[in-house]
Design an enzyme around this catalytic site. Structure first.
Site, PDB file in Angstrom:
ATOM      1  N   LYS A 109      24.321  24.421  53.700  1.00  0.00           N
ATOM      2  CA  LYS A 109      23.868  25.082  54.898  1.00  0.00           C
ATOM      3  C   LYS A 109      25.043  25.550  55.452  1.00  0.00           C
ATOM      4  O   LYS A 109      25.992  25.244  55.754  1.00  0.00           O
ATOM      5  CB  LYS A 109      23.135  23.896  55.886  1.00  0.00           C
ATOM      6  CG  LYS A 109      23.139  24.335  57.435  1.00  0.00           C
ATOM      7  CD  LYS A 109      22.142  24.997  57.952  1.00  0.00           C
ATOM      8  CE  LYS A 109      21.744  25.172  59.398  1.00  0.00           C
ATOM      9  NZ  LYS A 109      21.510  23.981  60.195  1.00  0.00           N
ATOM     10  N   ASP A 148      13.507  21.311  62.775  1.00  0.00           N
ATOM     11  CA  ASP A 148      14.698  20.912  63.630  1.00  0.00           C
ATOM     12  C   ASP A 148      14.746  19.694  64.287  1.00  0.00           C
ATOM     13  O   ASP A 148      15.527  19.826  65.386  1.00  0.00           O
ATOM     14  CB  ASP A 148      15.083  22.306  64.205  1.00  0.00           C
ATOM     15  CG  ASP A 148      16.585  22.578  64.410  1.00  0.00           C
ATOM     16  OD1 ASP A 148      17.281  21.821  63.833  1.00  0.00           O
ATOM     17  OD2 ASP A 148      17.030  23.442  64.989  1.00  0.00           O
TER      18      ASP A 148
END
Ligand SMILES: [Zn+2]
Length: 440
Positions: free
Chosen positions: A206, A338
């Site tokens: 990421k 998220d």
């Protein structure tokens, strides 16, 4: 309503699986993950892999030793492809630093069990304790979904993954204490940072390719990392057969990330037609995370700083427009929330995950079937070459299966209500069992 025929269990002592006794899930509707649903469908598995999925009339005959469950709907176990196992109770970057990792990881373990009980059998985790919690799940120490953790989110100094209220030395020290690389600058440090997360076994890398909402000193519309840095990280990940997921809101960050070879765009708030076309050309997926954008604006009394709410408020309509462009253009979308909070007091918290499907329908204009595809068959696609054979009800795929008391194609919100999640199997093992019929 349905009924369960439970027979005596002969557990194989070595494998823990039922020996010679298959489980049959017969459903009014079978939602395969991709493609059209089947009326009167049946899924059969004996062990960790599905042996049959399709119409009941074509299924192999049931044997008396089979366990048969009749339910209104069956579908693959759900995927949330953008989450954080942090154990924080107030949703700020600084809270990550304030919260002792020993406490945080215990809360995260509880969140892992919670989300499994809500039908999520796979979680992609993009910064937090997921890589460690996932190991404990994998070795059977704690219940939880399959967890695919990136370790940390690679960030420039002062970027979205930095904690701006603390000294830089302290941020590096804290990250190092968790086994993670700190903020990295220049090709050499970026390469080293990728190698450090690969060293932890991360199946996905990421990076933060734009500023963020939760970070104080940067702007979500500005890009972060140079072309050279992004390309170096993508290439290093590719050498280990990993793809890169990029946090990006602003269009310049989205375009730069895609040109560098990033395969999943997280948030994508300023995505427009040109960016959507480039996503299609590059074969990238969008993970919209509508949950966090809307919750930061909608939730009151969550203790998050005003600057964050203000950043989110500026973005919420734009983000909806971007999502609708992606849906209209058929950009592949994977469901991601998220979510990262461990308390209902946090702006977003574990347990709200399935609400994203409702948002994809209501705000994004998807059909319920499209929303389910984003949370099932498209989930593993966010792991590139590391994808497991999961997210679909098909012979040869992992028996991660969800049985529901109500058809979610008629009412997508059915997936958000725990009473409806009557069975969850993970790797063919019954992980969750609730009454098949509601109160009279
Ligand atoms: Zn995130």
């Amino acid at each position: 309503m349905g009924r369960a025929n439970r027979h005596g269990r002969n557990l194989n002592e070595n494998t823990g699986f039922l020996s010679g006794m298959a489980t049959r899930v017969e459903a009014d509707v079978l939602i395969p993950g991709t493609g059209e649903p089947t009326r009167n469908g049946c899924v059969i598995f004996d062990g960790a892999t599905i042996s049959y999925a399709g119409p009941i009339e074509s299924a192999p005959p049931a044997s008396p030793s089979d366990t048969t469950v009749n339910v209104p709907a069956v579908l693959p176990g759900l995927w949330d492809t953008h989450t954080h196992f942090t154990g924080i109770r107030n949703f700020t970057m600084e809270e990550m630093v304030y919260t002792s990792p020993w406490v945080g990881i215990l809360r995260a373990a509880r969140d892992a069990e919670k989300v499994l009980r809500l039908g999520f059998t796979s979680i992609r985790e993009l910064g937090g304790y997921g890589i460690y919690v996932g190991r404990a799940v994998k070795d059977g120490s704690i219940p939880g979904p399959h967890i695919y953790g990136s370790g940390t989110a690679l960030s420039t100094t002062g970027g979205h993954g930095d904690a701006h209220a603390f000294s830089l030395e302290y941020v590096h020290q804290e990250q190092s204490r968790l086994g993670f690389p700190g903020p990295c600058d220049g090709v050499a440090e970026c390469l080293a940072a990728v190698r450090k997360v690969l060293r932890l076994g991360a199946p996905v890398v990421k990076v933060c390719a734009s500023g963020g909402v939760l970070s104080d000193m940067d702007s979500p519309v500005d890009r972060q990392f140079s072309d050279e840095e992004l390309r170096a990280m993508v290439e290093e990940a590719a050498r280990a057969e990993r793809i890169v997921a990029a946090h990006c809101h602003g269009k310049v960050g989205i375009m730069a990330a895609l040109k560098a070879g990033v395969k999943t765009i997280e948030h994508g708030s300023y995505l427009d037609d040109e960016a959507a076309d480039l996503m299609l050309e590059k074969g990238a997926l969008l993970v919209p995370t509508r949950t966090i954008v809307t919750q930061l604006v909608a939730r009151k009394d969550t203790g998050i700083p005003e600057f964050m709410i203000e950043k989110a408020r500026k973005m919420v309509d734009q983000h909806r427009t971007a999502l609708r462009i992606a849906v209209r253009k058929n950009v592949p979308i994977a469901m991601g929330t998220d979510i990262g909070g461990s308390s209902e007091a946090a702006a977003v918290y574990w347990g709200q995950n399935a609400k994203e499907l409702v948002l994809l329908v209501e705000d994004g204009g998807m059909t319920p079937l499209q929303a389910i595809e984003s949370a099932t068959a498209n989930g593993p696609r966010t792991l590139g070459p590391q994808a497991p054979r999961s997210g679909q009800l098909r012979a040869g795929f992992v028996a991660d299966i969800l049985a529901l008391r109500e058809d979610p194609l008629k009412r997508i919100a059915a997936l958000t209500e725990s009473d409806n999640i009557v069975r969850v199997w993970k790797d063919g093992q019954l992980a969750v069992e609730r009454p098949l019929a509601g109160p009279p």
